[in-house]
Enzyme design. Structure first.
Site, PDB file in Angstrom:
ATOM      1  N   ALA A  63      56.539  68.485 -18.902  1.00 56.26           N
ATOM      2  CA  ALA A  63      56.909  70.051 -19.262  1.00 56.26           C
ATOM      3  C   ALA A  63      57.466  70.531 -18.285  1.00 56.26           C
ATOM      4  CB  ALA A  63      55.627  70.746 -19.907  1.00 56.26           C
ATOM      5  N   GLY A 104      53.803  65.235 -19.647  1.00 53.68           N
ATOM      6  CA  GLY A 104      54.236  65.208 -21.042  1.00 53.68           C
ATOM      7  C   GLY A 104      55.533  64.159 -21.207  1.00 53.68           C
ATOM      8  N   GLU A 107      53.302  61.054 -21.504  1.00 54.81           N
ATOM      9  CA  GLU A 107      52.735  61.089 -23.297  1.00 54.81           C
ATOM     10  C   GLU A 107      53.842  60.636 -24.155  1.00 54.81           C
ATOM     11  OE1 GLU A 107      51.346  65.084 -22.284  1.00 54.81           O
ATOM     12  OE2 GLU A 107      49.629  64.578 -22.985  1.00 54.81           O
ATOM     13  N   GLU A 127      48.668  66.902 -14.484  1.00 54.84           N
ATOM     14  CA  GLU A 127      48.393  68.492 -14.916  1.00 54.84           C
ATOM     15  C   GLU A 127      47.147  68.701 -14.338  1.00 54.84           C
ATOM     16  OE1 GLU A 127      49.497  65.830 -16.671  1.00 54.84           O
ATOM     17  OE2 GLU A 127      50.482  66.338 -18.750  1.00 54.84           O
TER      18      GLU A 127
HETATM   19  N1  DAK Z   1      59.639  71.144 -14.434  1.00 53.26           N
HETATM   20  C1  DAK Z   1      60.517  71.733 -13.943  1.00 53.26           C
HETATM   21  N2  DAK Z   1      61.466  71.459 -12.950  1.00 53.26           N
HETATM   22  C2  DAK Z   1      61.237  70.126 -12.536  1.00 53.26           C
HETATM   23  C3  DAK Z   1      59.945  69.470 -12.977  1.00 53.26           C
HETATM   24  C4  DAK Z   1      59.023  69.982 -13.889  1.00 53.26           C
HETATM   25  N3  DAK Z   1      58.371  69.329 -14.355  1.00 53.26           N
HETATM   26  N4  DAK Z   1      60.093  68.432 -12.216  1.00 53.26           N
HETATM   27  C5  DAK Z   1      61.128  68.491 -11.255  1.00 53.26           C
HETATM   28  N5  DAK Z   1      61.936  69.665 -11.783  1.00 53.26           N
HETATM   29  C6  DAK Z   1      62.962  70.201 -10.777  1.00 53.26           C
HETATM   30  C7  DAK Z   1      62.808  70.731  -9.477  1.00 53.26           C
HETATM   31  O1  DAK Z   1      62.308  71.940  -9.689  1.00 53.26           O
HETATM   32  C8  DAK Z   1      63.839  70.727  -8.674  1.00 53.26           C
HETATM   33  O2  DAK Z   1      64.808  71.530  -8.988  1.00 53.26           O
HETATM   34  P1  DAK Z   1      65.580  72.604  -8.141  1.00 53.26           P
HETATM   35  O3  DAK Z   1      64.849  73.162  -7.172  1.00 53.26           O
HETATM   36  O4  DAK Z   1      66.678  71.645  -7.567  1.00 53.26           O
HETATM   37  O5  DAK Z   1      66.378  73.588  -9.159  1.00 53.26           O
HETATM   38  C9  DAK Z   1      64.236  69.288  -9.223  1.00 53.26           C
HETATM   39  O6  DAK Z   1      63.807  69.111 -10.581  1.00 53.26           O
HETATM   40  C10 DAK Z   1      64.071  68.153  -8.337  1.00 53.26           C
HETATM   41  O7  DAK Z   1      62.904  68.177  -8.089  1.00 53.26           O
HETATM   42  P2  DAK Z   1      62.384  68.100  -6.414  1.00 53.26           P
HETATM   43  O8  DAK Z   1      63.250  68.752  -5.610  1.00 53.26           O
HETATM   44  O9  DAK Z   1      60.780  68.485  -6.472  1.00 53.26           O
HETATM   45  O10 DAK Z   1      62.292  66.546  -6.164  1.00 53.26           O
HETATM   46  P3  DAK Z   1      61.370  65.589  -5.462  1.00 53.26           P
HETATM   47  O11 DAK Z   1      61.930  64.148  -5.286  1.00 53.26           O
HETATM   48  O12 DAK Z   1      60.955  66.042  -4.342  1.00 53.26           O
HETATM   49  O13 DAK Z   1      60.160  65.459  -6.670  1.00 53.26           O
HETATM   50  C11 DAK Z   1      58.874  65.108  -8.491  1.00 53.26           C
HETATM   51  C12 DAK Z   1      60.087  65.274  -7.864  1.00 53.26           C
HETATM   52  C13 DAK Z   1      59.186  64.748 -10.059  1.00 53.26           C
HETATM   53  C14 DAK Z   1      57.686  64.208  -8.039  1.00 53.26           C
HETATM   54  C15 DAK Z   1      58.430  66.806  -8.256  1.00 53.26           C
HETATM   55  O14 DAK Z   1      59.462  67.737  -8.731  1.00 53.26           O
HETATM   56  C16 DAK Z   1      57.184  66.939  -9.418  1.00 53.26           C
HETATM   57  O15 DAK Z   1      56.116  67.024  -8.728  1.00 53.26           O
HETATM   58  N6  DAK Z   1      57.637  67.794 -10.416  1.00 53.26           N
HETATM   59  C17 DAK Z   1      56.455  68.250 -11.023  1.00 53.26           C
HETATM   60  C18 DAK Z   1      55.836  66.827 -11.807  1.00 53.26           C
HETATM   61  C19 DAK Z   1      54.563  67.706 -12.766  1.00 53.26           C
HETATM   62  O16 DAK Z   1      53.650  68.066 -12.379  1.00 53.26           O
HETATM   63  N7  DAK Z   1      54.644  67.058 -14.218  1.00 53.26           N
HETATM   64  C20 DAK Z   1      53.615  67.651 -15.184  1.00 53.26           C
HETATM   65  C21 DAK Z   1      53.963  68.925 -15.850  1.00 53.26           C
HETATM   66  S1  DAK Z   1      52.784  69.635 -16.739  1.00 53.26           S
HETATM   67  C22 DAK Z   1      51.539  71.507 -24.070  1.00 53.26           C
HETATM   68  C23 DAK Z   1      51.296  70.271 -24.076  1.00 53.26           C
HETATM   69  C24 DAK Z   1      51.829  69.541 -22.914  1.00 53.26           C
HETATM   70  C25 DAK Z   1      52.292  70.059 -21.839  1.00 53.26           C
HETATM   71  C26 DAK Z   1      52.761  71.614 -22.008  1.00 53.26           C
HETATM   72  C27 DAK Z   1      52.333  72.101 -23.227  1.00 53.26           C
HETATM   73  N8  DAK Z   1      51.415  72.170 -25.279  1.00 53.26           N
HETATM   74  C28 DAK Z   1      50.429  71.740 -26.201  1.00 53.26           C
HETATM   75  C29 DAK Z   1      51.902  73.466 -25.446  1.00 53.26           C
HETATM   76  C30 DAK Z   1      52.609  69.251 -20.707  1.00 53.26           C
HETATM   77  C31 DAK Z   1      52.612  69.800 -19.628  1.00 53.26           C
HETATM   78  C32 DAK Z   1      53.157  68.995 -18.011  1.00 53.26           C
HETATM   79  O17 DAK Z   1      53.825  67.948 -18.470  1.00 53.26           O
END
Ligand code: DAK
Length: 253
Positions: A63, A104, A107, A127
């Site tokens: 997400a 996500g 998932e 998460e």
């Molecule tokens: N969201 C937004 N932007 C993201 C992102 C994400 N999940 N992952 C990466 N990006 C963006 C970064 O912000 C960056 O954008 P700029 O700064 O260049 O504009 C670009 O992608 C490149 O990322 P990095 O500069 O961080 O690149 P790295 O190679 O250093 O790292 C990375 C890549 C993917 C390992 C890192 O960005 C990272 O850890 N990202 C977060 C991953 C994460 O925590 N994912 C889980 C999200 S929580 C729901 C049900 C389910 C959900 C939601 C609602 N409901 C029932 C309503 C689900 C929740 C989730 O998935």
């Protein structure tokens, strides 16, 4: 387009298309993805889908942490129901995992039937590091698919595992070189399409519905699907083709 839908030879390829943000799922991506999955489900020409991500780095990083997560506390913010629940898609879905599958993103992979990964793929549920838990099925699907301790490792550590480890624990079917990912997924899809499409859907529906039943009820369900299949044109074609030593030509009738 945030989600691209292409089709050829009964196979739809669905691509999450936001590579600059690691194919993170914004509310708009989520809406388009849900609409695309319904389009796939209801398209009679298409028998199998392959889901993948644009670019070399990510299937999806989950997400969108900036655009979606801050809105979750707002009670008026509602997402459409998606692939994770309630769409009843009985056509097979193959995940072609071209990089990171986090949160996500993982998932979506868990909602796919066959999972083929590039060597650079990684899988995780970060998460908990954000003070959340998975919300599209992760806490429910992982312990049903993996040994408890491996599901707990992924869910509680919040640390991704690599493609070889995912293969070793049975989370994915195959690991291939990145250049071979899409051709391998297409080969698997084509192989599935050689079979009777109504039978394929019945097999998947029986598997899914049967998971929540006692063995006895599941066997009854199988019996009723089996009986239904014996009246199809596809079944007649299957046995005729065998007797005539030729490849069957299934029409899904
Ligand atoms: N969201 C937004 N932007 C993201 C992102 C994400 N999940 N992952 C990466 N990006 C963006 C970064 O912000 C960056 O954008 P700029 O700064 O260049 O504009 C670009 O992608 C490149 O990322 P990095 O500069 O961080 O690149 P790295 O190679 O250093 O790292 C990375 C890549 C993917 C390992 C890192 O960005 C990272 O850890 N990202 C977060 C991953 C994460 O925590 N994912 C889980 C999200 S929580 C729901 C049900 C389910 C959900 C939601 C609602 N409901 C029932 C309503 C689900 C929740 C989730 O998935």
């Amino acid at each position: 387009m945030l989600v691209v839908y292409e089709k050829s030879d009964h196979v739809a390829t669905i691509t999450l298309n936001r590579p600059e943000a690691f194919n993170a799922i914004s509310p708009e991506v989520y809406q388009e993805f849900s609409d695309t999955m319904i389009r796939f489900r209801d398209d009679p020409d298409v028998w199998v889908a392959i889901i993948t991500g644009a670019g070399q780095k990510a299937f999806s990083a989950g997400a969108d942490i900036k655009q979606m997560l801050p809105r979750l506390a707002d009670k008026s913010f509602a997402l459409p129901p998606g692939i994770m629940r309630g769409l009843n898609i009985w056509k097979p879905i193959i995940a072609a995992i071209n990089g990171l599958a986090l949160g996500g993103g993982l998932e979506i992979v868990l909602a796919c039937d066959i999972r083929i990964a590039a060597e650079n793929a990684r899988f995780g549920t970060p998460e908990v590091s954000l003070g959340l838990i998975p919300g599209w099925g992760g806490t429910q699907r992982l312990p049903r698919m993996l040994p408890w301790c491996k599901a707990a490792e992924i869910l509680l550590m919040g640390k991704p595992i690599d493609a070889q480890e995912a293969y070793r624990i049975g989370l994915i079917n195959k690991v291939v070189a990145p250049a071979e990912l899409m051709s391998t997924a297409q080969e698997w899809a084509a192989r599935i399409c050689e079979n009777g499409p109504i039978a394929i859907r019945a097999a998947k529906e029986a598997m899914i519905r049967g998971m929540n039943m006692s063995l006895d009820d599941g066997l009854r369900l199988e019996e009723s699907f089996f009986a239904g299949l014996t009246t199809t044109e596809d079944f007649k074609e299957g046995i005729s083709a065998f007797a005539e030593k030729r490849k069957p030509q299934y029409k899904g009738e």
